[in-house]
Enzyme design. Structure first.
Site, PDB file in Angstrom:
ATOM      1  N   ALA A  13       3.153  64.290 -23.210  1.00 44.48           N
ATOM      2  CA  ALA A  13       3.240  63.293 -24.292  1.00 44.48           C
ATOM      3  C   ALA A  13       3.112  61.889 -23.708  1.00 44.48           C
ATOM      4  CB  ALA A  13       4.569  63.458 -25.030  1.00 44.48           C
ATOM      5  N   GLY A  14       2.047  61.673 -22.937  1.00 42.55           N
ATOM      6  CA  GLY A  14       1.890  60.381 -22.267  1.00 42.55           C
ATOM      7  C   GLY A  14       0.890  59.472 -22.957  1.00 42.55           C
ATOM      8  N   TYR A  15       0.292  58.571 -22.167  1.00 44.43           N
ATOM      9  CA  TYR A  15      -0.657  57.589 -22.688  1.00 44.43           C
ATOM     10  C   TYR A  15      -1.890  58.252 -23.287  1.00 44.43           C
ATOM     11  CZ  TYR A  15       1.948  53.637 -20.918  1.00 44.43           C
ATOM     12  OH  TYR A  15       2.914  52.687 -20.728  1.00 44.43           O
ATOM     13  N   LYS A 226     -16.475  62.658 -15.533  1.00 41.85           N
ATOM     14  CA  LYS A 226     -15.318  61.792 -15.820  1.00 41.85           C
ATOM     15  C   LYS A 226     -14.996  60.923 -14.597  1.00 41.85           C
ATOM     16  CE  LYS A 226     -11.779  59.847 -17.262  1.00 41.85           C
ATOM     17  NZ  LYS A 226     -11.748  58.813 -18.254  1.00 41.85           N
ATOM     18  N   CYS A 282      -5.953  54.768 -13.716  1.00 46.36           N
ATOM     19  CA  CYS A 282      -7.114  55.653 -13.494  1.00 46.36           C
ATOM     20  C   CYS A 282      -8.072  55.251 -12.381  1.00 46.36           C
ATOM     21  CB  CYS A 282      -7.889  55.778 -14.793  1.00 46.36           C
ATOM     22  SG  CYS A 282      -6.931  56.587 -16.084  1.00 46.36           S
ATOM     23  N   ARG A 456      -7.988  34.955 -15.248  1.00 45.21           N
ATOM     24  CA  ARG A 456      -8.654  35.700 -16.333  1.00 45.21           C
ATOM     25  C   ARG A 456      -9.662  34.877 -17.122  1.00 45.21           C
ATOM     26  NH1 ARG A 456      -7.943  41.351 -16.514  1.00 45.21           N
ATOM     27  NH2 ARG A 456      -5.866  41.835 -15.793  1.00 45.21           N
TER      28      ARG A 456
HETATM   29  P1  NAD Z   1       1.430  60.046 -18.344  1.00 43.52           P
HETATM   30  O1  NAD Z   1       2.139  60.036 -17.050  1.00 43.52           O
HETATM   31  O2  NAD Z   1       1.579  58.899 -19.294  1.00 43.52           O
HETATM   32  O3  NAD Z   1       1.854  61.365 -19.181  1.00 43.52           O
HETATM   33  C1  NAD Z   1       1.895  62.645 -18.646  1.00 43.52           C
HETATM   34  C2  NAD Z   1       3.070  63.409 -19.281  1.00 43.52           C
HETATM   35  O4  NAD Z   1       3.006  64.769 -18.882  1.00 43.52           O
HETATM   36  C3  NAD Z   1       4.464  62.909 -18.832  1.00 43.52           C
HETATM   37  O5  NAD Z   1       5.207  62.511 -19.974  1.00 43.52           O
HETATM   38  C4  NAD Z   1       5.078  64.132 -18.127  1.00 43.52           C
HETATM   39  O6  NAD Z   1       6.477  64.246 -18.322  1.00 43.52           O
HETATM   40  C5  NAD Z   1       4.340  65.275 -18.782  1.00 43.52           C
HETATM   41  N1  NAD Z   1       4.331  66.519 -18.005  1.00 43.52           N
HETATM   42  C6  NAD Z   1       4.029  66.701 -16.692  1.00 43.52           C
HETATM   43  N2  NAD Z   1       4.091  68.008 -16.379  1.00 43.52           N
HETATM   44  C7  NAD Z   1       4.441  68.684 -17.511  1.00 43.52           C
HETATM   45  C8  NAD Z   1       4.645  70.045 -17.818  1.00 43.52           C
HETATM   46  N3  NAD Z   1       4.476  70.980 -16.884  1.00 43.52           N
HETATM   47  N4  NAD Z   1       5.015  70.382 -19.073  1.00 43.52           N
HETATM   48  C9  NAD Z   1       5.185  69.435 -20.027  1.00 43.52           C
HETATM   49  N5  NAD Z   1       4.967  68.110 -19.799  1.00 43.52           N
HETATM   50  C10 NAD Z   1       4.606  67.738 -18.558  1.00 43.52           C
HETATM   51  O7  NAD Z   1      -0.107  60.290 -18.013  1.00 43.52           O
HETATM   52  P2  NAD Z   1      -1.393  59.791 -18.856  1.00 43.52           P
HETATM   53  O8  NAD Z   1      -1.665  58.358 -18.582  1.00 43.52           O
HETATM   54  O9  NAD Z   1      -1.254  60.254 -20.264  1.00 43.52           O
HETATM   55  O10 NAD Z   1      -2.548  60.599 -18.132  1.00 43.52           O
HETATM   56  C11 NAD Z   1      -2.698  61.989 -18.316  1.00 43.52           C
HETATM   57  C12 NAD Z   1      -4.037  62.416 -17.735  1.00 43.52           C
HETATM   58  O11 NAD Z   1      -5.104  61.786 -18.464  1.00 43.52           O
HETATM   59  C13 NAD Z   1      -4.252  62.016 -16.264  1.00 43.52           C
HETATM   60  O12 NAD Z   1      -4.990  63.037 -15.631  1.00 43.52           O
HETATM   61  C14 NAD Z   1      -5.087  60.752 -16.361  1.00 43.52           C
HETATM   62  O13 NAD Z   1      -5.890  60.567 -15.217  1.00 43.52           O
HETATM   63  C15 NAD Z   1      -5.955  61.052 -17.566  1.00 43.52           C
HETATM   64  N6  NAD Z   1      -6.442  59.863 -18.285  1.00 43.52           N
HETATM   65  C16 NAD Z   1      -5.612  58.789 -18.489  1.00 43.52           C
HETATM   66  C17 NAD Z   1      -6.073  57.692 -19.221  1.00 43.52           C
HETATM   67  C18 NAD Z   1      -5.175  56.497 -19.461  1.00 43.52           C
HETATM   68  O14 NAD Z   1      -5.676  55.502 -19.954  1.00 43.52           O
HETATM   69  N7  NAD Z   1      -3.892  56.553 -19.153  1.00 43.52           N
HETATM   70  C19 NAD Z   1      -7.351  57.707 -19.769  1.00 43.52           C
HETATM   71  C20 NAD Z   1      -8.158  58.823 -19.570  1.00 43.52           C
HETATM   72  C21 NAD Z   1      -7.682  59.893 -18.834  1.00 43.52           C
HETATM   73  C1  UDX Z   2     -10.305  53.035 -17.870  1.00 46.44           C
HETATM   74  C2  UDX Z   2     -11.664  53.398 -18.480  1.00 46.44           C
HETATM   75  O1  UDX Z   2     -12.243  52.238 -19.094  1.00 46.44           O
HETATM   76  C3  UDX Z   2     -11.508  54.500 -19.497  1.00 46.44           C
HETATM   77  O2  UDX Z   2     -12.782  54.920 -19.967  1.00 46.44           O
HETATM   78  C4  UDX Z   2     -10.811  55.680 -18.846  1.00 46.44           C
HETATM   79  O3  UDX Z   2     -10.623  56.725 -19.777  1.00 46.44           O
HETATM   80  C5  UDX Z   2      -9.473  55.272 -18.250  1.00 46.44           C
HETATM   81  O4  UDX Z   2      -9.681  54.182 -17.321  1.00 46.44           O
HETATM   82  P1  UDX Z   2      -8.235  51.551 -18.644  1.00 46.44           P
HETATM   83  O5  UDX Z   2      -7.841  51.641 -17.211  1.00 46.44           O
HETATM   84  O6  UDX Z   2      -7.241  51.889 -19.684  1.00 46.44           O
HETATM   85  O7  UDX Z   2      -9.508  52.493 -18.914  1.00 46.44           O
HETATM   86  O8  UDX Z   2      -8.740  50.066 -18.966  1.00 46.44           O
HETATM   87  P2  UDX Z   2     -10.089  49.252 -18.666  1.00 46.44           P
HETATM   88  O9  UDX Z   2     -10.422  48.485 -19.875  1.00 46.44           O
HETATM   89  O10 UDX Z   2     -11.149  50.106 -18.105  1.00 46.44           O
HETATM   90  O11 UDX Z   2      -9.607  48.202 -17.560  1.00 46.44           O
HETATM   91  C6  UDX Z   2      -9.274  48.607 -16.256  1.00 46.44           C
HETATM   92  C7  UDX Z   2      -9.011  47.382 -15.408  1.00 46.44           C
HETATM   93  O12 UDX Z   2     -10.209  46.650 -15.173  1.00 46.44           O
HETATM   94  C8  UDX Z   2      -8.040  46.374 -16.050  1.00 46.44           C
HETATM   95  O13 UDX Z   2      -7.174  45.860 -15.061  1.00 46.44           O
HETATM   96  C9  UDX Z   2      -8.944  45.301 -16.599  1.00 46.44           C
HETATM   97  O14 UDX Z   2      -8.317  44.044 -16.715  1.00 46.44           O
HETATM   98  C10 UDX Z   2     -10.031  45.281 -15.526  1.00 46.44           C
HETATM   99  N1  UDX Z   2     -11.317  44.742 -16.008  1.00 46.44           N
HETATM  100  C11 UDX Z   2     -12.001  45.370 -17.017  1.00 46.44           C
HETATM  101  C12 UDX Z   2     -11.848  43.600 -15.402  1.00 46.44           C
HETATM  102  O15 UDX Z   2     -11.236  43.032 -14.481  1.00 46.44           O
HETATM  103  N2  UDX Z   2     -13.057  43.125 -15.839  1.00 46.44           N
HETATM  104  C13 UDX Z   2     -13.776  43.727 -16.832  1.00 46.44           C
HETATM  105  O16 UDX Z   2     -14.870  43.240 -17.159  1.00 46.44           O
HETATM  106  C14 UDX Z   2     -13.230  44.887 -17.437  1.00 46.44           C
END
Ligand code: NAD
Ligand code: UDX
Length: 479
Positions: A13-15, A226, A282, A456
């Site tokens: 239940a994360g981001y 990805k 990421c 910025r």
């Molecule tokens: P996060 O840390 O916010 O959330 C992950 C959640 O998973 C945590 O709340 C944790 O407690 C839970 N968890 C871990 N193991 C578990 C289990 N065995 N059973 C139940 N819950 C469990 O992470 P996030 O930012 O949501 O990222 C998740 C994945 O998505 C990562 O692989 C990340 O690289 C990818 N991703 C993240 C973003 C982003 O913007 N944050 C974007 C695209 C992809």
């Molecule tokens: C990134 C990817 O964009 C997204 O597709 C993927 O699923 C997760 O990783 P995120 O990290 O949430 O998303 O934000 P993003 O908008 O990509 O910005 C990443 C970093 O780059 C930030 O610190 C942002 O400020 C910086 N950035 C972005 C710059 O410095 N300049 C730019 O022109 C764009």
């Protein structure tokens, strides 16, 4: 014709898990969506009556939660029950960089993915589609399949024994714009072999995403696409940040250079904004993962090419801290610096890998006293990131000059408090409210000669200079 899906479960239940499932629940009212997590605190917070206090700040998210929670969207710690009921399970758990063992510092730590696969193996019933939503190294689906197949073998003679199909469906949302990215994606990527399962997942997306935007590939291409997508985006930022240093040295202006190259349709204008260095959970992790995979597969030249993207990013962050020190006569001790913005970008409360962390640490190492403001990041989070507790808010910044408050920080309740008696203001996140600061109003509350450092490019230089302050901004060799 894909399998009819009624119950969806998302592990994590994360981001990603929270917003993605909120959008699926909103767009597919006939589906039951259960988001499960091992963290009781996180689930409690997702279930907070006040939807402004859910664990993630993301524009538009609280409204979706208000609309769907308790109807077809549920947050729960009951892992067993919801896995058992699910027709389709998304694995959306964290995959951070390994801190020890083989591949430490580069490879992804897959322990949470593995534990999710084991939970599925233990509790699933009947045919279940397992979807990798987390960002994973190429070939991870193999690991998941092996765990599930082992369970399948040992459950063969049991009633309701589970069978599985594994798909890759990486998430491309960016924080701060997650809801819009999910509702209007550039593409949805589905990798896999089993046509029926691919069809079942595309039918869900097809409730709001046009068919031509749903790309189907083999599972390894999907996993690698990805990582490559994030590497390409990060590479553009390192490229433009490296050129910003050259602009400052030569009298060019990075904004003009970005505009000039971005109008070339082969290059495009996005992701060309020079800043304090990329942050977020990421980019760094995924590039390091790519570096590790390249080394593992015997491709050191490929590994070193991508490693440079991360190296330039770190160098750029140190460069900014260093130039602030130089402009302030080479020493920061007994100087107060207002830090405006701590999240890794605006419109999120996420600080993971934020450039602010490294820059603040560097400034504190130089002896600065920092007064840190961010509209969404809590004092507790900043203390965790800096590995250092703040001093009491009541300590007046004038007292700080008299006593040795070198290398510590304070949390500012507002911009006014941050700027009072400050020798410099450093803008590290592009929050809208910082672009509106009335520098005339604050100039004489700062200690002169005072500086504004805009990493910025959100401030009109004229407003600062006319207010009698010194001004620096990234990649500006002109002012
Ligand atoms: P996060 O840390 O916010 O959330 C992950 C959640 O998973 C945590 O709340 C944790 O407690 C839970 N968890 C871990 N193991 C578990 C289990 N065995 N059973 C139940 N819950 C469990 O992470 P996030 O930012 O949501 O990222 C998740 C994945 O998505 C990562 O692989 C990340 O690289 C990818 N991703 C993240 C973003 C982003 O913007 N944050 C974007 C695209 C992809
Ligand atoms: C990134 C990817 O964009 C997204 O597709 C993927 O699923 C997760 O990783 P995120 O990290 O949430 O998303 O934000 P993003 O908008 O990509 O910005 C990443 C970093 O780059 C930030 O610190 C942002 O400020 C910086 N950035 C972005 C710059 O410095 N300049 C730019 O022109 C764009």
């Amino acid at each position: 014709m894909g399998k009819r899906i009624k119950n969806i479960c998302c592990i994590g239940a994360g981001y990603v898990g929270g917003p993605t499932m909120a959008v699926i629940a909103h767009k597919c009212p006939s589906l039951n969506v259960n988001v499960i997590d091992i963290s009781e605190e996180r689930i409690k917070s997702w279930n907070n009556k006040n939807t402004d206090e859910i664990p993630i700040y993301e524009p538009g998210l609280s409204e979706l939660i208000k609309k769907c929670r308790g109807k077809n969207l549920f947050f729960s710690n009951d892992i067993k029950k919801h896995i058992a009921e699910a027709d389709m399970i998304f694995i959306s758990v964290n995959t951070p960089t390994k801190t020890k063992g083989i591949g430490a510092g580069k490879a992804s730590d897959l322990k949470w993915v593995e534990s999710s696969a084991r939970q599925i193996a233990m509790y699933a019933n009947g045919f279940t589609i397992v979807v990798e939503k987390s960002t994973l190294p190429v070939k991870t689906a193999e690991v998941i399949k092996s765990i599930l197949q082992a369970a399948q073998q040992s459950n063969k003679n049991k009633k309701n024994s589970a069978t599985f199909s594994v798909l890759s469906n990486p998430e491309f949302l960016a924080e701060g714009t997650a809801i819009n990215d999910l509702i209007n994606p550039d593409r949805v990527l589905i990798g896999g072999e089993d046509e029926d399962s691919i069809e079942a997942l595309s039918q869900i997306y097809n409730n709001w995403v046009p068919k031509e935007k749903i790309l189907k590939t083999n599972i390894w291409s999907s996993e690698l696409a990805k990582l490559t997508s994030n590497a390409f985006l990060a590479q553009r930022i390192s490229s433009i940040n490296s050129i910003s240093a050259l602009c400052e040295a030569t009298g060019a202006d990075i904004r003009e250079v970005s505009r000039a190259i971005g109008t070339d349709s082969r290059i495009g204008s996005k992701f060309l904004e020079s800043g304090p260095g990329f942050g977020g959970s990421c980019f760094k992790k995924d590039i390091l993962n790519l570096v590790y995979l390249s080394e593992y597969f015997g491709l050191p030249e490929v590994a070193s090419f991508w490693n440079e993207v991360v190296k330039i990013n770190t160098w750029h962050q140190h460069r900014i801290a260093e130039l602030i020190t130089k402009k302030l006569f080479g020493t920061l001790s007994s100087k107060k610096i207002a830090i405006l913005g701590f999240s890794f970008k605006s419109n999120t409360n996420d600080t993971r890998e934020s450039a602010a962390i490294q820059i603040c640490k560097d400034l504190m190492d130089e002896g600065a006293f920092l007064c840190i403001h961010d509209p969404k990041v809590s004092k507790v989070q900043i203390a965790k990131d800096l590995n250092c507790e703040p001093i009491n808010n009541n300590v007046e910044s004038t007292a700080i000059k008299d006593q040795d408050y070198s290398g510590i920080w304070q949390s500012a309740i507002d911009i006014k408090m941050a700027l009072k008696n400050a020798d410099a203001a450093v803008i590290l996140t592009e929050w809208e409210e910082y672009s509106q600061i009335n520098w005339f109003k604050f100039a004489n509350t700062m200690r002169s000669p005072s500086w504004v450092f805009d990493s910025r490019s959100i401030i009109n230089p004229k407003n600062v200079v006319d207010a009698g302050l010194n001004f620096w901004r990234v990649g500006d060799g002109v002012t």
